[in-house]
Design an enzyme around this catalytic site. Structure first.
Site, mmCIF file in Angstrom:
data_model
loop_
_atom_site.group_PDB
_atom_site.id
_atom_site.type_symbol
_atom_site.label_atom_id
_atom_site.label_comp_id
_atom_site.label_asym_id
_atom_site.label_seq_id
_atom_site.Cartn_x
_atom_site.Cartn_y
_atom_site.Cartn_z
ATOM 1 N N LYS B 140 0.666 -1.248 0.095
ATOM 2 C CA LYS B 140 0.055 -0.259 -0.050
ATOM 3 C C LYS B 140 0.579 0.782 0.043
ATOM 4 C CE LYS B 140 -3.349 2.072 3.097
ATOM 5 N NZ LYS B 140 -4.221 1.535 4.705
ATOM 6 N N SER B 217 -9.468 1.284 3.637
ATOM 7 C CA SER B 217 -8.964 1.697 2.205
ATOM 8 C C SER B 217 -7.462 1.398 1.738
ATOM 9 C CB SER B 217 -7.406 3.300 3.899
ATOM 10 O OG SER B 217 -6.474 2.754 4.276
ATOM 11 N N SER B 241 -9.967 -1.541 7.393
ATOM 12 C CA SER B 241 -9.061 -0.781 6.307
ATOM 13 C C SER B 241 -8.182 -1.890 5.733
ATOM 14 C CB SER B 241 -8.510 0.188 5.620
ATOM 15 O OG SER B 241 -8.718 1.698 5.781
#
Lengths: 69, 522
Positions: B140, B217, B241
């Site tokens: 990420k 997320s 997330s």
């Protein structure tokens, strides 16, 4: 009783923002902040209070490490 | 076999199907070298007896099957493939499909190819570092990687290039894994569920239906693993997330016991709740990655055998609590998710688990009231400078959160932290009575991207937050597919320090079902 955006004037929000160094927020941002002011007031007021004065907070930045001890 | 549709189920005629299987000289069904492909046969026979015509399970062509860490590692160790070949397969997959799903924001072709060549040379020279050596992964874009752009999905950080690796990236590189690139994320790993299309990169799209949301997320992490553009990925979870994208994409996502994994070099979102975690396709792969990531090996004796070895254990006698009721103030789960939870519980019960229905001691809705104060307050403290100096460059969701956090009272923040301890103790008291707890993750199927109120409902109506507050390890695992082909899931929650029981339970379930045989068609 819930708060509403009308509880705060645009000028009050703008003054709050200036007081805390947020002068670069645009009028549009301040209008949204006015709505959020009511939201956060409700969040804080509606949060249940612990029953006892000696109920401590989570050791916020240690709880995670405590979990595996 | 009659193939209905490229992305749809195969209708299986038993006689034709069995004749079509590759066989050894003695008539036994042979392995295809990809390992798991023919495990489906066992599942089909168990699930449907000999009447395979009732089975609508898909059979994925070998060319589209997802490479697992466990199998690919074996193939590399045996000399059947090389890190260079494996990487090139992933780079080709990225080239072929990533413009449809936008899982990556940065692909390091030069660096990853150099690393793969280095790994190949090491392995050829007899210096095999372990099961991740030569295997490609991605992170990420809130993880720092030396000499690689680090935007955290924000215009605020365009041009930012760290000089060192996040600790978890360093650990994976030390294990010999090959970093391919950075994955899409909501800005600063934060979001309110809405999609405002105001960030510097296009939003990731769900590979099971590219019109649908990936969960956030860690939007690119789940997508990349499900679509096969990364063999495994790292994300981060503050209030869901890792687990929400895992639920939306049908991948395995785990947050271990908080404190187990280093947060060093990951852009902070909320100091008291942030927790990184890996995404993989299978449970065994998750165990392999987590073993490479752990900061401290668990002191809990149940973990002594290691996470990967735990995946080989049975679950007879395991005590499992089940939460089927989302509780006061929460909507009911969508019918396919509720049915999938019941069926998954039935599977583990048939495998010998002892099932007890329970309710959470604190309503999930009450947990949200706590994180809605802690999260914005801490984020506003962390990112105060950006809000003061560059608010116009933020996306709507981040600016909203920081403005709200700037107005929260210290009194309310401390009250929220007092409530957190009450919640954590109550949930821990419940979980400690069992080997694991299972419940929903999300309560809805992944919505169409940008469509409200479904987007916000998908993000808010979850059972994820209680276990962030309570500091328990938690995993999302695929439990099937809806009629429209969207992944279903359940959430498995373990005792603090006992990830091994989660792996044991999830692996037993995975082995008894065929959900890993299906993959998105892009």
């Amino acid at each position: 009783m819930s708060a509403s955006a009308s509880d705060y004037t645009h000028e009050e929000i703008a003054a709050f923002a200036r007081r805390y160094g947020l002068q670069r927020l645009s009028d549009e941002h301040l209008a949204r902040m006015r709505e959020l002011a009511a939201y956060v007031s409700d969040l804080g007021r509606e949060l249940p209070r612990p029953q006892h004065k000696d109920d401590p907070p989570a050791t916020a930045f240690d709880l995670q490490a405590h979990a595996i001890r | 076999m009659e193939q209905e549709h490229a992305s749809g189920p195969f209708l299986v005629d038993e006689e034709v199907f069995l004749k079509a299987l590759p066989r050894e000289a003695d008539g036994r069904i042979s392995s295809d070298g990809q390992g798991r492909q023919w495990n489906l046969v066992g599942h089909l026979l168990r699930a449907y007896g000999r009447d395979l015509t009732k089975c609508g399970e898909p059979i994925v062509p070998a060319s589209d099957s997802i490479l697992t860490i466990a199998e690919t590692s074996r193939r590399i160790a045996n000399g059947d493939t090389t890190p260079v070949d494996v990487l090139e397969r992933y780079l080709a997959r990225i080239d072929a499909v990533d413009d449809k799903i936008h899982s990556y924001v940065h692909v390091d072709r030069v660096g990853s190819r150099a690393a793969a060549r280095g790994a190949a040379a090491e392995i050829a020279g007899g210096r095999w570092r372990g099961p991740l050596h030569g295997l490609p992964f991605a992170v990420k874009d809130n993880y720092d990687v030396a000499n690689m752009p680090a935007t955290a999905g924000s215009k605020l950080r365009l041009g930012s290039v760290p000089t060192s690796d996040a600790e978890l990236v360093r650990r994976l590189k030390a294990a010999g894994a090959i970093l391919v690139g950075k994955l899409s994320t909501w800005e600063y790993g934060t979001g309110n569920g809405g999609e405002y299309f105001d960030l510097p990169f296009p939003p990731a799209r769900n590979p099971w239906d590219t019109e649908r949301f990936t969960g956030g997320s860690s939007t690119g992490a789940g997508t990349s693993v499900a679509a096969g553009t990364a063999m495994f990925a790292l994300g981060s979870d503050t209030t869901g997330s890792v687990r929400l994208p895992a639920a939306a994409t049908g991948t395995v996502g785990i947050i271990p016991t908080p404190g187990r994994l280093s947060l060093d070099g990951i852009l902070p979102n909320c100091f008291s709740l942030d927790n990184p975690g890996p995404f993989t396709w299978t449970v065994e792969d998750s165990a392999i990655v987590l073993e490479a990531l752990v900061d401290r090996m668990p002191r809990d004796p149940r973990n002594e055998i290691g996470f990967r070895r735990a995946t080989g254990g049975g679950i007879a006698g395991m005590r499992i609590a089940v939460v089927r009721d989302p509780g006061e103030g929460m909507p009911s789960a969508d019918a396919p998710l509720a049915k999938a939870l019941d069926e998954a519980v039935n599977v583990i019960e048939e495998l010998g688990a002892k099932i007890t229905d329970v309710v959470l001691p604190i309503p999930t809705a009450q947990c949200f009231n706590v994180t809605r104060i802690i999260g914005p307050a801490e984020s506003a403290a962390i990112h105060e400078r950006e809000l003061r100096e560059r608010p116009g460059e933020m996306g709507f969701a981040l600016r909203d959160k920081l403005m709200a956090g700037s107005m929260l009272r210290a009194v309310d923040y401390i009250t929220a932290q007092r409530q957190r301890l009450i919640i954590a103790n109550a949930i821990d008291a419940l979980v400690r009575g069992f080997d694991a707890l299972v419940t929903f993750g999300a309560l809805h199927l992944p919505p169409r991207l940008g469509v409200e109120p479904e987007m916000t409902a998908f993000t808010v109506d979850t059972m994820l937050t209680p276990f962030n507050l309570s500091a328990h390890p938690a995993m999302i695992q695929c439990t099937g597919f809806s009629a429209e082909g969207l992944p279903l899931h359940w959430q498995l929650v373990g005792n603090r320090g006992d990830e091994a029981s989660l792996y044991r339970l999830a692996a037993a379930y995975e082995g008894a079902t065929a959900w890993r045989q299906r993959r998105p068609v892009l």
